[in-house]
Design a protein around this motif. Structure first.
Motif, short mmCIF file in Angstrom:
data_model
loop_
_atom_site.label_atom_id
_atom_site.label_comp_id
_atom_site.label_asym_id
_atom_site.label_seq_id
_atom_site.Cartn_x
_atom_site.Cartn_y
_atom_site.Cartn_z
N ILE A 64 9.78 84.50 -51.15
CA ILE A 64 10.16 84.48 -49.70
C ILE A 64 9.47 83.91 -48.81
O ILE A 64 8.46 84.07 -48.83
CB ILE A 64 10.25 86.01 -49.42
N VAL A 65 10.05 82.72 -48.42
CA VAL A 65 9.40 81.71 -47.68
C VAL A 65 9.85 81.57 -46.38
O VAL A 65 11.08 81.41 -46.12
CB VAL A 65 9.62 80.00 -48.35
N VAL A 66 8.88 81.93 -45.43
CA VAL A 66 9.60 82.06 -43.83
C VAL A 66 8.56 81.48 -43.21
O VAL A 66 7.43 81.88 -42.85
CB VAL A 66 9.70 83.40 -43.58
N GLU A 67 9.06 80.65 -42.14
CA GLU A 67 8.30 80.13 -40.95
C GLU A 67 8.81 81.11 -39.74
O GLU A 67 10.08 81.01 -39.27
CB GLU A 67 8.74 78.57 -40.64
N ALA A 68 7.95 82.01 -39.11
CA ALA A 68 8.33 82.74 -38.10
C ALA A 68 7.05 83.54 -37.56
O ALA A 68 6.02 83.47 -38.11
CB ALA A 68 9.42 83.90 -38.49
N PRO A 69 7.17 83.93 -36.38
CA PRO A 69 5.86 84.83 -35.78
C PRO A 69 5.77 85.81 -36.60
O PRO A 69 6.89 86.48 -37.24
CB PRO A 69 6.42 85.10 -34.47
N ARG A 70 4.50 86.25 -36.61
CA ARG A 70 4.04 87.50 -37.41
C ARG A 70 4.95 88.71 -37.27
O ARG A 70 5.29 89.60 -38.20
CB ARG A 70 2.68 87.76 -37.07
N ARG A 71 5.31 89.11 -35.85
CA ARG A 71 6.16 90.24 -35.45
C ARG A 71 7.30 90.37 -36.12
O ARG A 71 8.01 91.32 -36.70
CB ARG A 71 6.22 90.31 -34.03
N PHE A 72 7.95 89.14 -36.41
CA PHE A 72 9.42 88.93 -37.26
C PHE A 72 9.00 89.17 -38.60
O PHE A 72 9.88 89.71 -39.29
CB PHE A 72 10.03 87.72 -36.83
N SER A 73 8.01 88.47 -39.20
CA SER A 73 7.62 88.80 -40.52
C SER A 73 7.45 90.26 -41.06
O SER A 73 7.70 90.55 -41.98
CB SER A 73 6.36 87.67 -40.94
N ASP A 74 6.85 90.79 -40.25
CA ASP A 74 6.52 92.10 -40.47
C ASP A 74 7.80 93.08 -40.64
O ASP A 74 8.03 93.80 -41.64
CB ASP A 74 5.53 92.97 -39.33
N GLU A 75 8.52 92.66 -39.76
CA GLU A 75 9.93 93.54 -40.07
C GLU A 75 10.78 93.10 -41.26
O GLU A 75 11.55 94.00 -41.89
CB GLU A 75 10.97 93.13 -38.66
N LEU A 76 10.39 91.66 -41.60
CA LEU A 76 11.28 91.11 -42.65
C LEU A 76 10.52 92.06 -44.00
O LEU A 76 11.34 92.15 -44.83
CB LEU A 76 11.10 89.76 -42.81
N ARG A 77 9.40 91.96 -44.02
CA ARG A 77 8.64 92.51 -45.25
C ARG A 77 9.05 94.13 -45.41
O ARG A 77 9.48 94.46 -46.60
CB ARG A 77 7.09 92.75 -45.03
N ARG A 78 9.25 94.70 -44.35
CA ARG A 78 9.81 96.26 -44.20
C ARG A 78 11.26 96.26 -45.02
O ARG A 78 11.44 97.18 -45.70
CB ARG A 78 9.51 96.75 -43.05
N ALA A 79 12.16 95.38 -44.45
CA ALA A 79 13.47 95.24 -45.00
C ALA A 79 13.37 94.89 -46.26
O ALA A 79 14.46 95.51 -47.04
CB ALA A 79 14.12 94.20 -43.97
N VAL A 80 12.61 94.09 -46.96
CA VAL A 80 12.67 93.76 -48.31
C VAL A 80 12.43 94.86 -48.99
O VAL A 80 13.17 95.28 -50.20
CB VAL A 80 11.57 92.67 -48.58
N LEU A 81 11.40 95.85 -48.84
CA LEU A 81 11.03 96.95 -49.33
C LEU A 81 12.12 97.94 -49.37
O LEU A 81 12.30 98.91 -50.31
CB LEU A 81 9.70 97.55 -49.03
N THR A 82 13.04 98.00 -48.47
CA THR A 82 14.30 98.80 -48.07
C THR A 82 15.07 98.34 -49.29
O THR A 82 15.84 99.37 -49.90
CB THR A 82 14.59 98.63 -47.04
#
Length: 340
Positions: A64-82
């Motif tokens: 998972i390769v993402v350019e985005a601010p940390r606040r967005f990446s944190d939400e993304l990581r949680r969504a992946v685990l879901t």
């Protein structure tokens, strides 16, 4: 370093060799700080994936390769685990490559490095520029499927796009301004994190077209390019509003909204309406405080679920998935803002 994982699992997760992992774990020489950080991140990722590690089935590494601010990446990581548990009998092991502000050349190097060590698929949020499109095309030749998320790289050979209908989002924002401004004349500020993000560009173009139709007395000024980060965004805002005495509204498509609000407040330019995107922790707080009028949101988990469906279908683990389906936008107000 205390951990409970076999060296080969740490090596697979980090992309490092067994020898490098062994040296780093035992504090031996010739281990860079960057390598040590990558190994520490891999161990943290493995801890989050313990359920997947114990599952039986075909193991698939998805990068998972993402350019985005940390606040967005944190939400993304949680969504992946879901969404991961939905994909049995496949056992999907995500490997994260997150950066807040990255040159396209470095993104290409990350993708090339992933290809060299092997991957069953890549989920990508990146700038829509020629070098990245060319690398996606090369990955397609190597049979490594790439699903773009949130922002697209069309005409690149990517497998599929999973994300928001960005044109509809821009038109929705224009309608909210039309309802709020009710014929007033003045200025609305727009901001994307980067013009090279195709999704944000599509929002901006659709917004401008619809505002010209619905609010012909409103001028748009642009302050794009701050990468959604506080300092860069503040500088862009300050430059854009020089000489302005009143601001009707702000449509922020790329984040950094706390910085935008603080910068405008320091210049005595509080907008009548502020429309933002994405329910990250910063925007939830600003919305509850009444500092944002609306947040245009879509379900990150659904986007990732769609991307992983395309990748697992590519590997014949499920029936083919139709391409071209996009998520519609949700309008979030202080009244219906979720806690998390």
């Amino acid at each position: 370093m205390i951990h409970q994982f076999p060296l080969k699992e740490i090596a697979s997760q980090s992309g490092l060799s067994l020898a490098t992992v062994d040296r780093a774990l035992h504090g031996r020489a010739h281990v860079s700080a960057q390598t040590a950080r990558r190994m520490q991140a891999a161990i943290a990722e493995l801890a989050q994936q313990e359920g997947q590690l114990a599952a039986r089935g075909r193991r698939m590494f998805v990068d998972i390769v993402v350019e985005a601010p940390r606040r967005f990446s944190d939400e993304l990581r949680r969504a992946v685990l879901t969404v991961l548990p939905k994909f049995t009998p496949a056992v999907i092991r995500p490997r994260y490559h997150f950066a807040e502000d990255i040159d396209p050349g470095k993104t290409v190097k990350i993708l090339a490095r992933i290809a060299s060590r092997g991957s069953q698929g890549i989920i990508l949020k990146a700038q829509n520029v020629a070098p990245i499109r060319a690398e996606i095309a090369r990955l397609a030749v190597l049979k490594i499927p790439v699903a773009t998320v949130f922002t697209d790289c069309p005409d690149s050979g990517r497998l599929a796009y999973a994300g928001l209908n960005n044109e509809n989002a821009g038109r929705t924002a224009a309608y909210l301004f039309y309802q709020s401004l009710r014929g007033q004349a003045g200025t609305v500020l727009t901001a994307t994190s980067r013009n090279q993000f195709q999704g944000e560009e599509a929002r901006a173009l659709a917004f401008a077209d619809e505002m010209a139709r619905l609010c012909p007395n409103v001028d748009l000024i642009d302050a794009s390019g701050g990468a959604g980060l506080a300092l860069g965004t503040s500088a862009k805002i300050t430059a854009a509003v020089q000489g302005l005495e009143r601001l009707l509204g702000v449509y922020s498509m790329g984040g950094g909204n706390a910085a935008i609000i603080a910068t405008l407040a320091a210049l005595n330019l509080g907008p009548d309406l502020f429309v933002a995107h994405d329910l990250d922790r910063e925007n939830r707080q600003l919305l509850r405080q009444g500092r944002l009028g609306y947040v245009l949101h879509h379900d990150l988990s659904a986007d990732l679920d769609s991307a992983l469906q395309h990748i697992t279908a590519f590997h014949k683990l499920r029936p083919p998935v139709p391409d071209g389906e996009t998520a519609d936008v949700q309008i979030i107000t202080p009244a219906n803002c979720p806690v998390a």
